[in-house]
Scaffold this active site. Sequence first.
Site, PDB file in Angstrom:
ATOM      1  N   ASP A 189      -9.153   7.920  44.861  1.00  0.00           N
ATOM      2  CA  ASP A 189      -8.148   8.899  45.264  1.00  0.00           C
ATOM      3  C   ASP A 189      -8.552   9.732  46.474  1.00  0.00           C
ATOM      4  O   ASP A 189      -7.692  10.370  47.095  1.00  0.00           O
ATOM      5  CB  ASP A 189      -7.789   9.795  44.079  1.00  0.00           C
ATOM      6  CG  ASP A 189      -6.905   9.069  43.067  1.00  0.00           C
ATOM      7  OD1 ASP A 189      -6.295   8.047  43.453  1.00  0.00           O
ATOM      8  OD2 ASP A 189      -6.831   9.500  41.917  1.00  0.00           O
ATOM      9  N   TYR A 209      -0.308  10.506  39.223  1.00  0.00           N
ATOM     10  CA  TYR A 209      -1.103  11.288  38.273  1.00  0.00           C
ATOM     11  C   TYR A 209      -1.328  12.715  38.741  1.00  0.00           C
ATOM     12  O   TYR A 209      -1.512  12.975  39.936  1.00  0.00           O
ATOM     13  CB  TYR A 209      -2.462  10.618  38.026  1.00  0.00           C
ATOM     14  CG  TYR A 209      -2.433   9.654  36.863  1.00  0.00           C
ATOM     15  CD1 TYR A 209      -2.346  10.114  35.557  1.00  0.00           C
ATOM     16  CD2 TYR A 209      -2.478   8.282  37.072  1.00  0.00           C
ATOM     17  CE1 TYR A 209      -2.303   9.237  34.487  1.00  0.00           C
ATOM     18  CE2 TYR A 209      -2.441   7.393  36.012  1.00  0.00           C
ATOM     19  CZ  TYR A 209      -2.349   7.879  34.720  1.00  0.00           C
ATOM     20  OH  TYR A 209      -2.298   7.002  33.660  1.00  0.00           O
TER      21      TYR A 209
END
Length: 782
Positions: free
Chosen positions: A401, A489
Amino acid sequence: MLSSIVFCLALSSIVQSSAVPPLNYGRRALRNLLGKRDFNTSSCLSEAAPTTSAPKANVWAQINPEDNLAVWNLLHDPASGLNLTHPDNATLTDNYVFWIDTLHTNKSSVLPYIDGDAAPPSKYARAIIFQGGKSSPDSQEYMIGPLPVSTQTSISRLDYIYNGGSGGSVPYNARYFDSKRSAATEPLISQTMQNISDITTALFGGVFYGRSDERSTLTYTSGDPQSFDGSQCFRSIMFRFPGTASYLTPLDFFLLIDCTGTDASHYYVKGFVTKERFFPTEGDLRAAFEAGELEVEFPQTRDQEWAMVNYKPELGFRDLEERFAPSTLEVGGKRYRLDKEQQYVEYMGWSFYMSYSRTLGLMFYDIKFKGERILYELSMQEAAAQYGGNQPKAANTVYHDTYYQLGTTLGTLVEGFDCPWGSTFWNVSYGSYNKTTVNEDAICIFEADMNFPLSRHRAGGSMPYGFSNLGTVKGAQLTVRSIATVGNYDYMFDYSFHIDGSLEVIVRASGYLQSSFYYPDQGKWGPRIYQATQGSLHDHVVTFKGDFDIVGSSNSLQISELKAVNVTQPWFPELGSFEQMEMEIYNMEQEAQLNYAPNNQAMYTVINPNATNAWGSPRGYRIVPGRSDIHLSTLNSPWSAKNSEFSKSHLAVSVQHDTEPLANSVQNINLPLKPQQDFSKFFDGESVDGEDIVVWFNLGMHHFTRSEDIPVTLYTEAYSSIVFAPQNFFDRAQDGDLLNRRWIEVDSETSELTYETYGVQFPTCAVEFTEPVEDIGGRVEF
């Protein structure tokens, strides 16, 4: 009752609206909708924390907007020789700036300043420049400094922090897949899908003519990695129905393309996947379709209301739910002090600096308790996720990420829901080309009741009270929180500073699953969670760096193993030899990656072998695994072969080097076979006994998906933690100096109680939520 407390919470005029402003409006706009407090009538929710002055300037702080602009201008100056095009006007074969951030400041340069009288170290920026105009196009990282920009400032390749052999250079095919590269693949995708629109219409009732074509009723996504070693580039594209919850409406249709190089005319289709079958050509796909072999057994829903995070009356009604839920309130006023300019915090013996980067998010430096440094640095290094399945998107997906610049995704926190009412909120900012983008109220700081006493004991006694004395100490902690929404997320990062000298790190995950199309025979990769949707099995592994400095930088990792041994004791001759446990204690000798002992039968403690407490024990801090401290399940996957080594063990211990400040590279994801940063190379046999050591640790969760992940994953279950706790660091527990306690004694003759408050009384205050008023809270820009 021994005492009482009165709160008045009058939720008098909650402002209601069906419209929600964009996140960049900040908490101020959100609170206008939710109902805002009147500061003139509330002492409980006073927003301003007492001030303090940092002992030194924050040398880890992010570069300011003025320096970002100056660096941008310097890079674009023709005299710099970089031949840059503005990103808005650039093509694949141009050179242009991807991003500008702050370069990690070397520890060797910082310590003489924060621990002595040396001048503060120079500040540097780092920049990634896409160099499509070169004969061998690549992405090259540069360092620019010293700052502020002057005649002394230079631009040079940033190579020294990477060990993959090419320094800060990443091959073109492995560089970040930005909007330019995505646009270059769009004509091939659009034309290919237009050619088979009759097939997709028949199978799914949808077509794709291009993202900007109004006739398109499908959308798509693709995963990572998109290269193995930078010599090629490919996309595994999954189609789905568009909408807010498109992550939960996947279709059983995949397009695989090769998009190697800068010349889009050479891109080509590698094949199609549907019904768990691979079709190399359009002709193969069409033949199967015309033979009736591709019929969809489970039609995917277009309705996405079921996947919204809003009230669902069809689930029923809970008694008394119309009442406002309990809230954490700092009723006695804030007990922490802030130096907002230096991003410095003091709390109950703790002190620390905070910093921020666009890739890592929040970072902590010079963490001290009662004046003694525990950690030089505590920072998140990577949030990785690896999936499994028998479909291209699931089977081939690994995410890093930081590749998506996790720090830029820290979003506005909703007061009273994401963070307690009355929290301190700080902004984050980052360079966006030649401007600065501000994410308002992206960090909150608050003190909270632990909801259990820090310590307690009731000494025995006779009735009526059943004790002769009772002592109980109120538990509290200061938490610094941020939530990064990276695609689907929402990662919640909590750093909690406990009043006993313990420090806890917690990661939670919520948000939409990256799901797969449902097949009855694919249960080993996740259950059916909706009409045609399967929850995709995956791992989340979040890697952190803990640079410990326990009473100085000469530290060791002490391991105390519990072992079952056979012993004899002369006072029990009838037992003969019997089993009991004992500890084998030793210091780790060499750098290594290691896993926690089975059954947690080992204690790992960072100690200073040359410093002892009053009882002769080495002073240290114990590493206490919490809930769900995991590593990757797959250790030999081609998709995470050498670019995700940091995710493959519970712990790792290395010697601190200025050349090894980061576990990962932000463009490493597309280089699994030839990484820019190979974490395993950190461990080259150096001694870690009595050295300046770094502990790398992993939190995370094996995400065994479930129907309760609909609409989003719940923070209660997707939760991982670790605690660093004093282990003989002091001579006794650090709770005796806390006034927030109660000591009760019973007179043995009269049964009368004596009740000691130590001068700390229950506060009485009123909290009123009224119509919006002006926001008087101070803001800090990171």
